[in-house]
Every structure is written in C-alpha cells, then in structure tokens.
Design an enzyme around this catalytic site. Structure first.
Site, PDB file in Angstrom:
ATOM      1  N   SER A 195      36.347  40.870  44.592  1.00 61.64           N
ATOM      2  CA  SER A 195      35.514  41.912  45.201  1.00 61.64           C
ATOM      3  C   SER A 195      34.161  41.328  45.601  1.00 61.64           C
ATOM      4  CB  SER A 195      35.365  43.085  44.226  1.00 61.64           C
ATOM      5  OG  SER A 195      34.702  44.167  44.833  1.00 61.64           O
ATOM      6  N   HIS A 221      38.250  43.361  48.418  1.00 59.39           N
ATOM      7  CA  HIS A 221      37.779  44.705  48.735  1.00 59.39           C
ATOM      8  C   HIS A 221      37.003  44.701  50.051  1.00 59.39           C
ATOM      9  CE1 HIS A 221      37.926  45.932  44.218  1.00 59.39           C
ATOM     10  NE2 HIS A 221      39.084  46.125  44.819  1.00 59.39           N
ATOM     11  N   ASP A 317      38.729  47.136  38.810  1.00 57.81           N
ATOM     12  CA  ASP A 317      39.973  47.143  39.577  1.00 57.81           C
ATOM     13  C   ASP A 317      40.773  45.871  39.293  1.00 57.81           C
ATOM     14  OD1 ASP A 317      41.926  47.963  41.364  1.00 57.81           O
ATOM     15  OD2 ASP A 317      40.899  47.121  43.110  1.00 57.81           O
TER      16      ASP A 317
END
EC number: 3.1.1.61
Length: 375
Positions: A195, A221, A317
């Site tokens: 991310s 992401h 995540d």
C-alpha cells in the site's frame, strides 16, 4: 497544546496557493509552513523548513515539477508527498515517480474544496507517519541493522537469522539446511500485497526479478484508472513483463500482474493452469482491490505452492489473510520495519505470527532467488 503537522504546498498559481493554504489551515491539526510556485523554490524551502508532509498540485502548466519527486528523494526520502491533479496522465506519472498518495481532482475552481476531506485525511495520515519516523529515527541503529542483514544474506555458510526487527515476533532463522528444504519445494505463484510507499518499493524489487520466476500477482492500493499506466511504467524497468490484470487470463512464468484498480483479484485453477478472476463488489478492509481478497484466494487455490509477501502500507489489509496462506502450507514473508515507509500491514501480520521470514526491502529478491533458483 497539540503540535500541528507542518505542510509545504507546491502550486503554480498564487490565487490557488492561497485557496489550498486556507483549506489546509482550516484543520486544527495541520499548518502550512511554506508555499512554493515551482520545484526550484520548493527544494530551497524543503531544506529550510523541513515539513512533515508535502502537497503538490500538478498540472500541465507546471509539468516540469514532476522532477521534484526525484529531487525530493535525493534530499529527504522520509518526507511523504501527496499529489493532486486534474490530469489522469500526470497522476499516473506521479505514481511511477514515487508519490505516496494520489488524488484526482476536477478542473473547476473548487476542485480542492470538493475533495477537502480526502486531502486533509491524506495529509494527516502521512504527516503523522512522518512525525513517528522522525521520533523513531536512529541512524546508528539503522546502519547496524542493515549491516547485519547484509552479512546474513551474503554468508550462506553462516546464516543464523533473517532478522527480528519487531518486538512482538519470534526470531526467524534460515540456515543452509532450511534453504535446501525450501529448494526442494515447488512454488507455483508469488502474491504481493502493498500500500503506502508501494510504488517506490515495487520499483526497487521488480527490476531484479529474473524471467525464470513463477508468475507474480500484486495488489497495490490504487484507485480505478491508475493501475494500467502504473503497470506500463514498471514494465519499462523490468526483465519480466508487467501488466494490469485481465479477467480469465492464464498466469505465465516471467510475468507480474498488477491488480486492476476498482476491482478485486482472485485466482482460480482450470486444467492445471492458474487464471485471474477480476470481481466488482464492495470494498473489503476499506479497499478495492483488497490484498485480503487475493490472499484468501491464494490460500484456497495455491495452498502450499504459494509464496506471499506483505510490504509497506497503512492499516491491516492482508495482514490476517496472509496467515491463511501460512496455515495452508505456503511461505510467508514480511518487509522489515526499517525499510518500510509505513510499518502497518507488515507489523500486524508479524504480531499475529503469520510470517515465516522478515527481511529488508533491499534483500527481498536475494531471499527469493536463494529459494527459487537451483544452483
């Protein structure tokens, strides 16, 4: 009184600089400490004011300021930069140059006002990370950690540890005997979740990967519309082919697949071949694509034939779902604290004992080569 997060603004037009400054200063937790009309002035002010976070509005009239992303890295790699633009192509270029967050705005006068909440939240998040990094920064300790990691990975006959840099994780060991055991296993697929700080991290490791590696699926992401150009930019840097995911595509050796923004990515297996399955649907763990969705799929389909890597990023995540891959017999790896721009996702995965090995970014591919390449 709570210390405010300091912000440097780069915006070509004086009127818009004032509008953006007022918007940022409306937050009780943010303070604009300097503004600049172009990258030249920004470089000087960066040295003088040392902000916690930078906001750059990038448009065609100041396209040369994209070079500031590279200049900033040579001056101070720890200061995150948030890029806003109404131009999709410029957003894509900024992603490839290492921008930490990307916000697409409209072309009207109230472009930043419309995205006010998103902009402020991004500055708060990255500014907070920057402050934590300043507090935690200890150059002597960092040098020792990297020297130790370098020694471990370059002395195969005396590998005593692959590092434990997080207090909640057990020390992981990787000796010659264990490497030989891993070499006997057949790994069909590599899954990577990343991310914040991901564009720079991926740009660092993917060019080192040889064409003999199994297929790699990456969830970075990014919102819809960004990932295709991001994949193209990476492809130009790599020996392997890098492309955006396409539904039902068969995974091939020597390829890396960037999960399409705005869709989740899973894998399926048909006639012995792994295939990509792209799915619409709600955000999972706050994201679409979600690392967790990919990792769950990898655990179910690839099982002990998978290597999963969780890298720099905020939040959780994939942090728990990578544990499903470990339980299924797969090999799990986390980027270490020192080389992560944001030690969020890896930290949680380590705390929950979901990780087999913890390594610096600079040695990630060395570890994979030691396991995957027979010598």
């Amino acid at each position: 009184m709570e210390t405010k997060i300091s912000v440097l603004i780069i915006e070509y037009f004086a009127v818009k600089r004032k509008l953006i400054s007022d918007l940022i200063n409306s937050s009780p937790k943010l303070q604009v400490i300097a503004t600049a009309s172009n990258s030249k002035f920004a470089t000087n002010k960066l040295k003088k004011h040392k902000p916690e976070v930078i906001l750059m509005n990038l448009e065609e009239n100041n396209i040369k300021d994209i070079l500031f992303l590279e200049e900033k890295n040579s001056l101070n790699k720890t200061i995150p930069i948030v890029v806003t633009s109404s131009n999709q192509n410029l957003i894509n270029i900024a992603a490839s140059k290492g921008a930490d967050d990307l916000i697409l705005v409209s072309k009207n006068k109230k472009s930043h006002e419309i995205k006010k909440e998103q902009i402020i939240n991004s500055l708060l998040a990255y500014g907070s990370i920057s402050i934590k990094n300043k507090i935690a920064c200890n150059k002597d300790m960092k040098t020792k950690n990297y020297e130790r990691a370098n020694f471990i990975l370059n002395h195969k006959n005396d590998i005593s540890s692959l590092n434990q840099l997080e207090e909640h994780a057990k020390e992981k060991t990787l000796n010659e005997k264990e490497i030989k055991k891993l070499k006997l296993r057949k790994f069909d697929i590599i899954a990577i979740g990343v991310s914040a700080g991901g564009p720079v991290a991926l740009k660092s490791i993917l060019p080192e990967i040889p064409e003999s590696f199994p297929p790699i699926i990456i969830v970075q992401h990014m919102p819809k519309g960004f990932t295709e150009e991001f994949a193209k930019n990476l492809n130009n840097l790599c020996k392997i082919s890098v492309k955006e995911t396409t539904n039902n595509e068969i995974l091939k050796q020597g390829y890396a697949y960037i999960s399409s923004g705005g869709y989740h990515t899973k894998i399926k297996k048909i006639d012995g071949n792994y295939q990509i399955k792209t799915l619409d649907g709600k955000h999972i763990n706050g994201h679409k694509p979600s690392i967790g969705v990919l990792f769950q799929s990898i655990a179910e389909i690839a099982k002990d034939k998978a290597i999963a890597i969780i890298m720099t990023g905020m939040g959780n995540d994939g942090s728990r779902e990578i544990g499903d891959i470990k339980k299924a017999g797969g090999l799990t790896i986390a980027q270490d604290k020192e080389s992560s721009m944001v030690f969020g996702m890896p930290k949680i995965a380590i705390k929950e004992n979901n990780i087999d090995y913890i390594v610096p970014l600079s040695h990630m591919v060395k570890l994979l080569k030691a396991i995957l390449i027979n010598s």
